[in-house]
Design a protein around this motif. Structure first.
Motif, short mmCIF file in Angstrom:
data_model
loop_
_atom_site.label_atom_id
_atom_site.label_comp_id
_atom_site.label_asym_id
_atom_site.label_seq_id
_atom_site.Cartn_x
_atom_site.Cartn_y
_atom_site.Cartn_z
N VAL A 1 1.46 20.45 50.71
CA VAL A 1 0.45 21.55 50.86
C VAL A 1 1.16 22.75 51.30
CG1 VAL A 1 -1.61 22.77 51.94
CG2 VAL A 1 -1.63 20.36 50.83
N GLU A 2 1.82 22.47 52.39
CA GLU A 2 2.74 23.77 53.07
C GLU A 2 3.90 24.21 52.07
OE1 GLU A 2 2.12 25.64 55.66
OE2 GLU A 2 0.10 24.33 55.62
N ILE A 3 4.48 23.24 51.25
CA ILE A 3 5.38 23.56 50.48
C ILE A 3 4.88 24.36 49.24
CG2 ILE A 3 7.44 22.68 48.80
CD1 ILE A 3 7.79 20.61 50.90
N GLY A 4 3.92 23.78 48.80
CA GLY A 4 2.92 24.66 47.86
C GLY A 4 2.66 25.90 47.86
N LYS A 5 2.11 26.23 49.21
CA LYS A 5 1.89 27.71 49.68
C LYS A 5 3.12 28.50 49.66
CE LYS A 5 -1.85 26.42 52.75
NZ LYS A 5 -2.34 26.33 54.14
N LYS A 6 4.26 28.06 49.78
CA LYS A 6 5.43 28.64 50.05
C LYS A 6 6.08 28.76 48.69
CE LYS A 6 10.08 28.31 52.08
NZ LYS A 6 10.97 27.89 53.06
N TYR A 7 6.04 28.05 47.73
CA TYR A 7 6.72 28.17 46.31
C TYR A 7 5.60 28.25 45.10
CZ TYR A 7 10.94 26.76 48.72
OH TYR A 7 12.20 26.71 49.54
N GLY A 8 4.40 28.01 45.54
CA GLY A 8 3.52 27.82 44.32
C GLY A 8 2.43 29.10 44.19
N THR A 9 1.43 29.17 43.70
CA THR A 9 0.38 30.18 43.57
C THR A 9 -0.29 30.34 44.66
OG1 THR A 9 -1.07 28.92 42.24
CG2 THR A 9 0.70 30.02 41.19
N ARG A 10 -1.01 31.46 44.75
CA ARG A 10 -2.17 31.20 45.82
C ARG A 10 -3.07 30.33 46.10
NH1 ARG A 10 -6.85 34.15 44.30
NH2 ARG A 10 -6.53 35.24 42.37
N ASP A 11 -3.31 29.43 44.77
CA ASP A 11 -4.24 28.26 44.75
C ASP A 11 -3.54 27.01 44.60
OD1 ASP A 11 -6.34 30.20 44.11
OD2 ASP A 11 -5.67 30.15 42.14
N SER A 12 -2.17 27.01 45.00
CA SER A 12 -1.49 26.01 44.76
C SER A 12 -1.91 24.90 46.20
CB SER A 12 -0.17 25.92 44.92
OG SER A 12 0.30 26.61 43.69
N GLY A 13 -1.85 25.39 47.20
CA GLY A 13 -2.27 24.54 48.60
C GLY A 13 -3.48 23.74 48.32
N ALA A 14 -4.63 24.62 47.91
CA ALA A 14 -6.01 23.83 47.86
C ALA A 14 -5.76 22.91 46.50
CB ALA A 14 -7.03 24.83 47.40
N PHE A 15 -5.20 23.12 45.50
CA PHE A 15 -4.99 22.08 44.32
C PHE A 15 -4.08 21.05 44.70
CE2 PHE A 15 -2.56 21.05 40.28
CZ PHE A 15 -3.61 20.52 39.57
N ILE A 16 -2.93 21.21 45.42
CA ILE A 16 -2.24 19.81 45.92
C ILE A 16 -2.96 19.20 46.54
CG2 ILE A 16 -0.22 19.51 47.05
CD1 ILE A 16 1.07 21.81 45.63
N ASN A 17 -3.62 19.90 47.70
CA ASN A 17 -4.38 18.82 48.52
C ASN A 17 -5.46 18.00 47.92
OD1 ASN A 17 -5.13 18.48 51.44
ND2 ASN A 17 -6.92 19.33 50.98
N GLY A 18 -6.27 18.65 47.13
CA GLY A 18 -7.57 17.99 46.29
C GLY A 18 -7.05 16.78 45.69
N VAL A 19 -5.92 17.03 44.83
CA VAL A 19 -5.28 15.82 43.93
C VAL A 19 -4.71 14.80 44.94
CG1 VAL A 19 -3.78 15.30 42.21
CG2 VAL A 19 -5.09 17.45 42.02
N LEU A 20 -3.78 15.25 45.78
CA LEU A 20 -3.31 14.19 46.58
C LEU A 20 -4.37 13.54 47.73
CD1 LEU A 20 -0.05 15.84 47.82
CD2 LEU A 20 -0.38 14.06 46.03
#
Length: 138
Positions: A109-128
């Motif tokens: 989630v933290e890496i997603g927030k750093k490198y992804g879009t603003r929605d990446s953290g929530a998306f990654i968290n939900g799927v994982l």
């Protein structure tokens, strides 16, 4: 930044490169390592290589889980960053029992927030979290 976080971030960058280039993974890995030699210090490189090679070697199993639990998202339609962050995390679920899944998810989630879009953290968290819960990973 911790050594494992650095290894995960570099693994994401390498897998992103492989995903975009669609070239020979072994040659691409060698090139990536040469270009990032100063970042791949002794404390980082072994875990980095485990992650990258592990994702590549287990890609069918990883992508099957990702496909199964990512509601309304085909893997090919996912943002490349998010897709590869989750691939690394799923590899950790499958092959790194010494790493608690909560740590793996938090790192992703933290890496997603750093490198992804603003929605990446929530998306990654939900799927994982769905994969962790429904597949019984601890």
């Amino acid at each position: 930044m911790g050594d494992r976080r650095q290894a995960r971030e570099l693994a994401l960058q390498a897998l992103f490169f492989f995903d975009i280039e669609k070239s020979d993974p072994e040659q691409s890995l060698e090139l990536f390592c040469e270009e990032n030699e100063e970042k791949l210090i002794e404390a980082v490189k072994p875990f980095f290589l485990d992650l990258v090679k592990g994702v590549l070697e287990n890609s069918s199993q990883i992508d099957a889980l990702l496909n199964k639990y990512s509601k309304n998202w085909k893997i090919s339609r996912m943002p490349v960053v998010d897709r590869n962050i989750m691939r690394v995390a799923i590899f950790e679920f499958l092959k790194c029992p010494d790493i608690p899944t909560s740590v793996t998810i938090n790192e992703a989630v933290e890496i997603g927030k750093k490198y992804g879009t603003r929605d990446s953290g929530a998306f990654i968290n939900g799927v994982l979290d769905r994969i962790r819960s429904l597949e019984g990973f601890k």
